[in-house]
Each structure stands twice: as C-alpha cells, then as structure tokens.
Design a protein around this motif. Sequence first.
Motif, PDB file in Angstrom:
ATOM      1  N   ARG A 126     -61.867  32.689  24.126  1.00 34.62           N
ATOM      2  CA  ARG A 126     -62.325  33.998  23.670  1.00 34.62           C
ATOM      3  C   ARG A 126     -61.447  35.097  24.251  1.00 34.62           C
ATOM      4  N   LYS A 130     -62.578  42.684  19.851  1.00 34.20           N
ATOM      5  CA  LYS A 130     -63.748  42.380  19.027  1.00 34.20           C
ATOM      6  C   LYS A 130     -63.453  42.656  17.553  1.00 34.20           C
ATOM      7  N   ASP A 134     -61.714  37.870  14.822  1.00 33.65           N
ATOM      8  CA  ASP A 134     -62.198  37.047  15.922  1.00 33.65           C
ATOM      9  C   ASP A 134     -63.618  36.553  15.685  1.00 33.65           C
ATOM     10  N   ALA A 135     -64.438  37.419  15.141  1.00 28.95           N
ATOM     11  CA  ALA A 135     -65.822  37.038  14.866  1.00 28.95           C
ATOM     12  C   ALA A 135     -65.863  35.884  13.867  1.00 28.95           C
ATOM     13  N   GLN A 138     -64.937  32.772  15.647  1.00 25.12           N
ATOM     14  CA  GLN A 138     -66.084  32.361  16.457  1.00 25.12           C
ATOM     15  C   GLN A 138     -67.124  31.610  15.628  1.00 25.12           C
ATOM     16  N   ARG A 139     -67.460  32.189  14.480  1.00 23.30           N
ATOM     17  CA  ARG A 139     -68.465  31.561  13.611  1.00 23.30           C
ATOM     18  C   ARG A 139     -68.014  30.181  13.166  1.00 23.30           C
ATOM     19  N   MET A 142     -68.400  27.827  16.103  1.00 28.13           N
ATOM     20  CA  MET A 142     -69.803  27.499  16.376  1.00 28.13           C
ATOM     21  C   MET A 142     -70.311  26.458  15.380  1.00 28.13           C
ATOM     22  N   ASP A 170     -60.589  26.780  24.105  1.00 28.28           N
ATOM     23  CA  ASP A 170     -61.849  27.148  24.718  1.00 28.28           C
ATOM     24  C   ASP A 170     -62.474  25.881  25.319  1.00 28.28           C
TER      25      ASP A 170
END
Length: 270
Positions: A126, A130, A134-135, A138-139, A142, A170
């Motif tokens: 990470r 923001k 990047d989001a 991230q999704r 996940m 990560d």
Amino acid sequence: VRARVMQVEESPSVTYEDIGGLEEQMNEVRETVEMPLERPEMFGEVGIDPPSGVLLYGPPGTGKTMLAKAVANQTDATFIKMAGSELVHKFIGEGAKLVRDLFEVARQHEPAVLFIDEIDAIAAKRTDSKTSGDAEVQRTMMQLLSEMDGFEDRGEIRIIAATNRFDMLDRAILRPGRFDRLIEVPKPNLEGREKIFRIHTRDMNVADDVDFDKLAKNAEDASGADIKAICTEAGMFAIRDDRTEIRMEDFENAKAKIDAEDEEEEISKT
Ligand code: ATP
C-alpha cells in the motif's frame, strides 16, 4: 471481456523435459501443486490443508510460466492464465469482477491451474497516495484474497502466481493459506544454460562444430528466454547464408547481434 484477458488452455504441451535447470524449483512445485491435485485424499487423511498457492519470483524469462504449464500438463489440468496488469489496467473498474470470473472459470474447468502473472500489479504494498487507481487495485486484491480464503474444497484448483518484483509485494498475500510457498526462479547457472541450449536446439540441424559448453560460457548473464532468442537467431544466420546446417559461427553471430540490439535499447532508454 473474459475471452480477451484470460487465456485458457486444456492441458498445455510444455513438459518438465522442456525446462532446463530449475530441478529444485521443479521438485517444490510438483510437491505443492501436483500432489494435492493428484492425491487430494492424502491431505484429508493426514489432516492438513494442502497449500493453496505458490508464488514464483525472479527475473523475466526464466521459466516461471513454463513451470506452471508443465504442472498443468502433468496433472491433465486446464491452464488458465491472466496477467495482473490486465486485471487492473485494461478494464478500469472491472478488476474485482474479473477476479470473480477467473475463479468461476477455474471451477468450471476443474482440475485447473490458475496462473496469475505480474501479481505485483494487484498486490503491491500500500502506498500513501489515495488516488482512485489505487482504490481499484485494492478492491481487486481484496477480491483475490477472499477467493483464495474461500476455498472450501481446494482439491481441484491450484493457484500459481509470478512476479519479477518480489520486494514490492504486500505481505498480506503471503499469509498462511494463501501463497504459502515462495519459490525463487533465478537466471540459469552455467550447467543450466548448457541444458537450455540443448533443449532449444533439439529440433535444429546443428553442425558437429557446435560446442555447447562454450555457448553456455559465453552467455553469462542470459535468461532462458535470451538463450531461446540466440538459438532462433542462429538459425536465421544459417538461412541468410543459404545453409540448412547451423554452425558455431552462427551462434556467435547471433549472440553478437542480440547483444548489440540490447545495447541500443539501453541507449534509447536513457
Ligand atoms: P516473465 O516473467 O517475463 O513472464 P517467465 O519467467 O514466465 O517470464 P517464460 O515465459 O516461462 O518466462 O519463458 C519464456 C520463454 O523462454 C519460454 O517459452 C522458453 O522458450 C524460454 N525459457 C525460459 N526459461 C527456460 C528454461 N529454464 N528452460 C528452457 N527454456 C526456457
């Protein structure tokens, strides 16, 4: 969308004999991927969960994709490949959905080897920024983690991921039950390089003067992919000279040509 980003191959044709060097890596991959696919009941009887995924890391062109394909071939599994970069960059906002699709396709094709190349594109550490990009990443990650954790019966799907940039990953993806086996796939040593030269000239009409030991010694920093390129180029030199037999000089010319091209590329980058 699926068809364009996912590559599905029923039992690919690569075998362990096509891979030079990497004996240790092959053994590890076979133990962690092949065993659970071929004898899933063993793990149940022993009472342990089979490893769900392995992560191969090392420089480009060293045989990571080949290893994954060879396991799929050996186990008669479907080989499903997707590049991490395509998951997040090709169809913005679709990354998580593509991951779901990927696992869905794998379930439909069991037994399957799911190969995720360039995993660093979705599983990088990470950063502080923001941005929306990047989001999205991230999704996507996940979703990948939840698919991996959600395997009720892992008997029939194995995940192999690959990266050239291990340091960027990560740590969350290295937790137990995810990629719990990390296998380094380095550039070949002298012995490995000779084996790879022999593999890629198997079907070539090679003259008696070709000295494989010398070829390997002269290709110090070469990856498997580089060696393949040298062999193909050597064949081209023979063709340009209107010969069907490839001589030592063709390999030497091929190496020199490829080195010169690499140098030009380096210069144009700076
Ligand atoms: P990348 O990180 O760029 O995806 P990779 O490690 O997955 O690379 P591969 O796609 O497996 O590399 O290798 C590319 C080609 O190079 C192979 O198709 C093969 O022809 C040759 N090659 C690479 N490594 C080896 C090896 N160890 N033995 C024989 N051939 C090899």
